[in-house]
Design a protein around this motif. Structure first.
Motif, PDB file in Angstrom:
ATOM      1  N   PHE A  14     -15.215  28.904  53.306  1.00 39.39           N
ATOM      2  CA  PHE A  14     -15.609  29.659  54.493  1.00 39.39           C
ATOM      3  C   PHE A  14     -15.090  29.008  55.762  1.00 39.39           C
ATOM      4  O   PHE A  14     -14.667  29.696  56.684  1.00 39.39           O
ATOM      5  N   ALA A  15     -15.111  27.692  55.841  1.00 43.51           N
ATOM      6  CA  ALA A  15     -14.605  26.992  57.023  1.00 43.51           C
ATOM      7  C   ALA A  15     -13.112  27.247  57.187  1.00 43.51           C
ATOM      8  O   ALA A  15     -12.629  27.494  58.291  1.00 43.51           O
ATOM      9  N   GLY A  16     -12.374  27.226  56.108  1.00 45.37           N
ATOM     10  CA  GLY A  16     -10.938  27.486  56.159  1.00 45.37           C
ATOM     11  C   GLY A  16     -10.625  28.916  56.533  1.00 45.37           C
ATOM     12  O   GLY A  16      -9.690  29.188  57.277  1.00 45.37           O
ATOM     13  N   ALA A  17     -11.413  29.849  56.035  1.00 52.22           N
ATOM     14  CA  ALA A  17     -11.173  31.264  56.338  1.00 52.22           C
ATOM     15  C   ALA A  17     -11.403  31.550  57.812  1.00 52.22           C
ATOM     16  O   ALA A  17     -10.657  32.300  58.428  1.00 52.22           O
ATOM     17  N   SER A  18     -12.420  30.949  58.404  1.00 49.98           N
ATOM     18  CA  SER A  18     -12.675  31.209  59.817  1.00 49.98           C
ATOM     19  C   SER A  18     -11.617  30.555  60.685  1.00 49.98           C
ATOM     20  O   SER A  18     -11.262  31.082  61.733  1.00 49.98           O
ATOM     21  N   ALA A  19     -11.077  29.424  60.280  1.00 48.30           N
ATOM     22  CA  ALA A  19     -10.035  28.765  61.062  1.00 48.30           C
ATOM     23  C   ALA A  19      -8.731  29.546  61.010  1.00 48.30           C
ATOM     24  O   ALA A  19      -7.959  29.553  61.953  1.00 48.30           O
ATOM     25  N   ALA A  20      -8.475  30.226  59.915  1.00 40.68           N
ATOM     26  CA  ALA A  20      -7.223  30.958  59.768  1.00 40.68           C
ATOM     27  C   ALA A  20      -7.191  32.208  60.650  1.00 40.68           C
ATOM     28  O   ALA A  20      -6.127  32.664  61.032  1.00 40.68           O
ATOM     29  N   ARG A  21      -8.344  32.771  60.994  1.00 36.76           N
ATOM     30  CA  ARG A  21      -8.411  33.982  61.815  1.00 36.76           C
ATOM     31  C   ARG A  21      -8.767  33.610  63.242  1.00 36.76           C
ATOM     32  O   ARG A  21      -9.797  34.004  63.756  1.00 36.76           O
ATOM     33  N   ALA A  22      -7.899  32.850  63.880  1.00 38.56           N
ATOM     34  CA  ALA A  22      -8.190  32.412  65.241  1.00 38.56           C
ATOM     35  C   ALA A  22      -7.630  33.353  66.299  1.00 38.56           C
ATOM     36  O   ALA A  22      -7.808  33.122  67.469  1.00 38.56           O
ATOM     37  N   ASP A  23      -6.945  34.421  65.883  1.00 40.13           N
ATOM     38  CA  ASP A  23      -6.363  35.309  66.887  1.00 40.13           C
ATOM     39  C   ASP A  23      -7.432  36.166  67.554  1.00 40.13           C
ATOM     40  O   ASP A  23      -8.481  36.430  67.001  1.00 40.13           O
ATOM     41  N   VAL A  24      -7.147  36.552  68.797  1.00 39.50           N
ATOM     42  CA  VAL A  24      -8.071  37.323  69.616  1.00 39.50           C
ATOM     43  C   VAL A  24      -7.436  38.680  69.885  1.00 39.50           C
ATOM     44  O   VAL A  24      -6.352  38.759  70.461  1.00 39.50           O
ATOM     45  N   LYS A  25      -8.122  39.753  69.475  1.00 39.29           N
ATOM     46  CA  LYS A  25      -7.584  41.114  69.616  1.00 39.29           C
ATOM     47  C   LYS A  25      -7.293  41.430  71.077  1.00 39.29           C
ATOM     48  O   LYS A  25      -8.087  41.148  71.958  1.00 39.29           O
ATOM     49  N   MET A  26      -6.127  42.029  71.311  1.00 38.90           N
ATOM     50  CA  MET A  26      -5.722  42.429  72.653  1.00 38.90           C
ATOM     51  C   MET A  26      -5.157  43.846  72.596  1.00 38.90           C
ATOM     52  O   MET A  26      -4.848  44.345  71.518  1.00 38.90           O
ATOM     53  N   THR A  27      -5.029  44.477  73.746  1.00 41.36           N
ATOM     54  CA  THR A  27      -4.520  45.846  73.808  1.00 41.36           C
ATOM     55  C   THR A  27      -3.386  45.938  74.808  1.00 41.36           C
ATOM     56  O   THR A  27      -3.190  45.050  75.624  1.00 41.36           O
ATOM     57  N   GLY A  28      -2.674  47.046  74.758  1.00 43.16           N
ATOM     58  CA  GLY A  28      -1.614  47.304  75.717  1.00 43.16           C
ATOM     59  C   GLY A  28      -0.237  47.074  75.123  1.00 43.16           C
ATOM     60  O   GLY A  28      -0.044  47.145  73.906  1.00 43.16           O
ATOM     61  N   SER A  29       0.709  46.791  75.999  1.00 44.51           N
ATOM     62  CA  SER A  29       2.090  46.566  75.593  1.00 44.51           C
ATOM     63  C   SER A  29       2.563  45.224  76.111  1.00 44.51           C
ATOM     64  O   SER A  29       2.127  44.766  77.167  1.00 44.51           O
ATOM     65  N   PHE A  30       3.471  44.622  75.381  1.00 45.40           N
ATOM     66  CA  PHE A  30       4.148  43.416  75.814  1.00 45.40           C
ATOM     67  C   PHE A  30       5.563  43.823  76.187  1.00 45.40           C
ATOM     68  O   PHE A  30       6.272  44.412  75.377  1.00 45.40           O
ATOM     69  N   VAL A  31       5.967  43.560  77.435  1.00 44.76           N
ATOM     70  CA  VAL A  31       7.312  43.891  77.892  1.00 44.76           C
ATOM     71  C   VAL A  31       8.083  42.582  77.996  1.00 44.76           C
ATOM     72  O   VAL A  31       7.729  41.702  78.790  1.00 44.76           O
ATOM     73  N   ALA A  32       9.138  42.457  77.187  1.00 43.79           N
ATOM     74  CA  ALA A  32       9.934  41.232  77.160  1.00 43.79           C
ATOM     75  C   ALA A  32      10.801  41.132  78.407  1.00 43.79           C
ATOM     76  O   ALA A  32      11.428  42.109  78.821  1.00 43.79           O
ATOM     77  N   ASP A  33      10.841  39.952  79.004  1.00 44.49           N
ATOM     78  CA  ASP A  33      11.710  39.692  80.150  1.00 44.49           C
ATOM     79  C   ASP A  33      13.056  39.126  79.701  1.00 44.49           C
ATOM     80  O   ASP A  33      14.005  39.088  80.478  1.00 44.49           O
ATOM     81  N   ALA A  34      13.116  38.663  78.454  1.00 39.27           N
ATOM     82  CA  ALA A  34      14.326  38.034  77.936  1.00 39.27           C
ATOM     83  C   ALA A  34      14.357  38.155  76.424  1.00 39.27           C
ATOM     84  O   ALA A  34      13.382  38.594  75.812  1.00 39.27           O
ATOM     85  N   ALA A  35      15.471  37.752  75.838  1.00 35.33           N
ATOM     86  CA  ALA A  35      15.572  37.683  74.374  1.00 35.33           C
ATOM     87  C   ALA A  35      14.923  36.375  73.952  1.00 35.33           C
ATOM     88  O   ALA A  35      15.377  35.294  74.330  1.00 35.33           O
ATOM     89  N   CYS A  36      13.818  36.477  73.214  1.00 36.20           N
ATOM     90  CA  CYS A  36      13.077  35.300  72.754  1.00 36.20           C
ATOM     91  C   CYS A  36      12.831  35.420  71.258  1.00 36.20           C
ATOM     92  O   CYS A  36      12.664  36.535  70.746  1.00 36.20           O
ATOM     93  N   PRO A  37      12.750  34.285  70.562  1.00 40.21           N
ATOM     94  CA  PRO A  37      12.443  34.340  69.131  1.00 40.21           C
ATOM     95  C   PRO A  37      11.092  34.997  68.899  1.00 40.21           C
ATOM     96  O   PRO A  37      10.131  34.731  69.611  1.00 40.21           O
TER      97      PRO A  37
END
Length: 124
Positions: A14-37
């Motif tokens: 359980f400790a490992g599973a909670s650490a693996a899901r550390a992302d935070v939901k966001m909305t909208g669009s990401f507009v790239a200013d440059a070519a990035c990996p």
């Protein structure tokens, strides 16, 4: 003895599973200013297909890697897998949540008169 080993394994899982899901939901669009990996993983930098963002291109914003993100998870159509991480410095968020930082704390109560402290006024 075995029961403690089982409980220990369950706790670690359980400790490992909670650490693996550390992302935070966001909305909208990401507009790239440059070519990035656009990597599959932040730490390893694994990038199957050597995928990059295109300057001026808009991508679906899915998440940030933490409350004050250093990377955004975006959807890159045609990439395998489509879900990729990019550094926040590569572009800007449009039409959604640029950050999931908690709101500023409520202002403190107005200053109340303090009670005089009792002091020991013994001779010196």
């Amino acid at each position: 003895m075995r029961i403690w080993a089982i409980w220990g394994a369950v706790f670690v899982a359980f400790a490992g599973a909670s650490a693996a899901r550390a992302d935070v939901k966001m909305t909208g669009s990401f507009v790239a200013d440059a070519a990035c990996p656009a990597t599959q993983a932040i730490k390893s930098g694994k990038n199957p297909g050597n995928v990059s963002t295109a300057a001026g291109q808009s991508y679906d914003l899915l998440a940030g890697n933490k409350d004050a993100p250093t990377h955004y998870l975006i959807r890159v159509p045609g990439a395998d897998p489509e879900r990729r991480w990019v550094k926040i410095s590569c572009g800007r968020v449009s039409g959604g949540s640029a950050s999931t930082m908690p709101a500023a704390p409520a202002p403190a109560e107005p200053n109340k008169p303090s009670r005089p402290e009792s002091r020991n006024m013994s001779s010196r």
